[in-house]
Structures are given as C-alpha cells and as structure tokens.
Design an enzyme around this catalytic site. Structure first.
Site, PDB file in Angstrom:
ATOM      1  N   ASP A   1      11.172 -47.021   8.728  1.00 30.94           N
ATOM      2  CA  ASP A   1      10.654 -48.181   8.738  1.00 30.94           C
ATOM      3  C   ASP A   1       9.735 -47.648  10.776  1.00 30.94           C
ATOM      4  O   ASP A   1       9.916 -46.794  10.608  1.00 30.94           O
ATOM      5  CB  ASP A   1      11.392 -48.973   9.032  1.00 30.94           C
ATOM      6  CG  ASP A   1      10.454 -50.723   9.974  1.00 30.94           C
ATOM      7  OD1 ASP A   1      10.013 -50.888   9.722  1.00 30.94           O
ATOM      8  OD2 ASP A   1      11.277 -51.268  10.673  1.00 30.94           O
TER       9      ASP A   1
ATOM     10  N   ASP B   1       8.367 -50.030  13.449  1.00 35.57           N
ATOM     11  CA  ASP B   1       8.624 -50.619  14.621  1.00 35.57           C
ATOM     12  C   ASP B   1      10.065 -51.096  14.389  1.00 35.57           C
ATOM     13  O   ASP B   1      11.081 -51.408  13.792  1.00 35.57           O
ATOM     14  CB  ASP B   1       8.169 -52.642  14.304  1.00 35.57           C
ATOM     15  CG  ASP B   1       6.803 -52.206  15.097  1.00 35.57           C
ATOM     16  OD1 ASP B   1       6.170 -52.031  15.649  1.00 35.57           O
ATOM     17  OD2 ASP B   1       5.633 -52.973  13.919  1.00 35.57           O
TER      18      ASP B   1
ATOM     19  N   SER C   1       0.264 -52.805   9.931  1.00 36.23           N
ATOM     20  CA  SER C   1      -1.222 -53.025   9.484  1.00 36.23           C
ATOM     21  C   SER C   1      -1.276 -51.455   9.748  1.00 36.23           C
ATOM     22  O   SER C   1      -1.172 -50.511  10.614  1.00 36.23           O
ATOM     23  CB  SER C   1      -2.213 -53.398  10.398  1.00 36.23           C
ATOM     24  OG  SER C   1      -1.594 -54.833  10.039  1.00 36.23           O
TER      25      SER C   1
END
Length: 240
Positions: free
Chosen positions: A14, A16, A127
């Site tokens: 991942d 963030d 994004s």
C-alpha cells in the site's frame, strides 16, 4: 546445465501511511487548502481527519463529511468532486516539492527484498496523478513491476479489487504474494483477495482491529527478519 528457476514471489505495498508518511502533514493539508480556496469555512483538524480516514478515497471522504454538515447527498457529491480535483493537484505539488517522505526503514526493506529476487508491486486507492510522481521521486526506476491505483479500479478498499488486479497483472496466485498495509481497511482488502498481510501501523491506525494479520508492527524496524522467514518458507513450500 542451467540452475533450476526459483518460483516467483511478490510483496505488494500500500502507499498512504505504509510506504510514505502522507496523511497528517500531506493529504490533510491539501484538503484544507482546497477548502480555503473554495471559500469554505471547513478545516479538518488532526484528530477529526483520523476519524475520517475510515472512509477510503478522498472524494468519498469529502462527500461523507459534507453530508454530516447537512448537505444533501447529490449536492455533496458534486461539491466533493470539484474539491477533490483541486486537492489532488495541491497534493501533487507537495509530492513534487519532496515534502512527502518515505517511512523510516522502507528503503532498507525494499532493497532487502529486491536483493533476494522478490518482485515488488503497489496496490493503492490513491489517484495515479500523484502516486506515480511520488514513487518516481522516492524510489529507483523499475522498483515496482506493477502499480495499480484507485484510478484503475472501480471499487476501493476494503474491497479487494485492487489486489485482484495486481495479482492478475503479475500472473500470480495469492499464495505466492504478501501484502503490506497500515490500516484495517487495507488488511480487509488483502485478506479478501486471499493474501497474507503484514500490518505496519502509524499514529492514525494504531488501535484498529487487525484480526487475521500475519503480523502487526509499529514500524519497519526488525520487519526484515519476518520477510526473510516468509521468503524462505514460501520458496521451500513451492519447491517441494
């Protein structure tokens, strides 16, 4: 005579809160700047933002919060779309300015995994507009073989869609890969795709429910030994 080819293994990260320390002084700052630019009085404090992180996807997070303030769902969705677009651009600028650091120990772990032939990939709900420049700025070209973002999949974590997509692109089954996450939503996404998952928490996610995780750590210090053990066990099991 050629040496036998080692079975392929992958670690899927991942972004963030996992690869980078991005939430409190990155995304939250960009959200508040977007609110100010739109002439809105809203500001998210550090504690409130932690609560809102339970909602994955920045646009969904804004819309849900606007509904909490009394806006109807349709109006909130329209306003959230514009705010999120501005927020994404502001966060991208922070990324390009080098203000979003990798978490301590991340580079050492990545070097360690790459050194034993583990394929590296990314599965994030962020994004692509900011994920790509962030990875390009922090890591060597080609570090991650596959990067799947929230721009590429219709369903966000805790839905496992992003992990299914990464595995399909890598041509691997879940038994050959390991996920690294920082949050309960991320863990649920990984488990939903059949992956084992190591959770490395941060200040916002510490204390969430990580039932089902292979391991839970507060930082990347010492995690390398766990990955070494997984790599060895995984290789031995697949070579039997």
């Amino acid at each position: 005579m050629n040496a036998p080819r080692r079975p392929r293994r992958a670690v899927i990260f991942d972004v963030d809160g996992t690869l980078v320390d991005s939430e409190r002084h990155g995304h939250r700052v960009a959200f508040n700047a977007a609110f100010a630019a739109a002439g809105l009085p809203h500001r998210w404090g550090a504690e409130e933002y932690g609560r809102l992180l339970r909602i994955t996807g920045g646009r969904r997070r804004i819309a849900a919060w606007l509904e909490e303030t009394g806006l109807g769902a349709e109006e909130a969705a329209v306003l959230a779309a514009g705010l999120h677009k501005d927020k994404t651009e502001r966060f991208r600028v922070l990324v390009e300015q080098g203000r979003i650091p990798a978490r301590p120990g991340v580079h050492d772990l990545i070097d360690r995994l790459a050194g034993v032939g583990v394929t590296l990939a990314v599965a994030t709900t962020g994004s692509r507009e900011w994920v790509e420049p962030l990875l390009d700025g922090l890591f060597e070209p080609g570090t991650f073989e596959t990067v799947v973002t929230g721009t590429d999949v219709p369903l966000l974590k805790p839905d496992p869609a992003v992990y299914h997509d990464v595995l399909a692109r890598l041509g691997l089954g879940p038994e050959a890969a390991l996920a690294v996450e920082d949050s309960e939503n991320g863990l649920r996404a990984a488990l939903g795709a059949g992956l084992r998952c190591v959770v490395v928490t941060n200040d916002y996610t510490r204390g969430q429910d990580f039932t089902g995780a292979l391991a839970v750590a507060q930082d990347f210090a010492g995690v390398g030994a766990l990955f070494d053990a997984w790599s060895s066990v995984s290789r031995a099991a697949r070579e039997r």
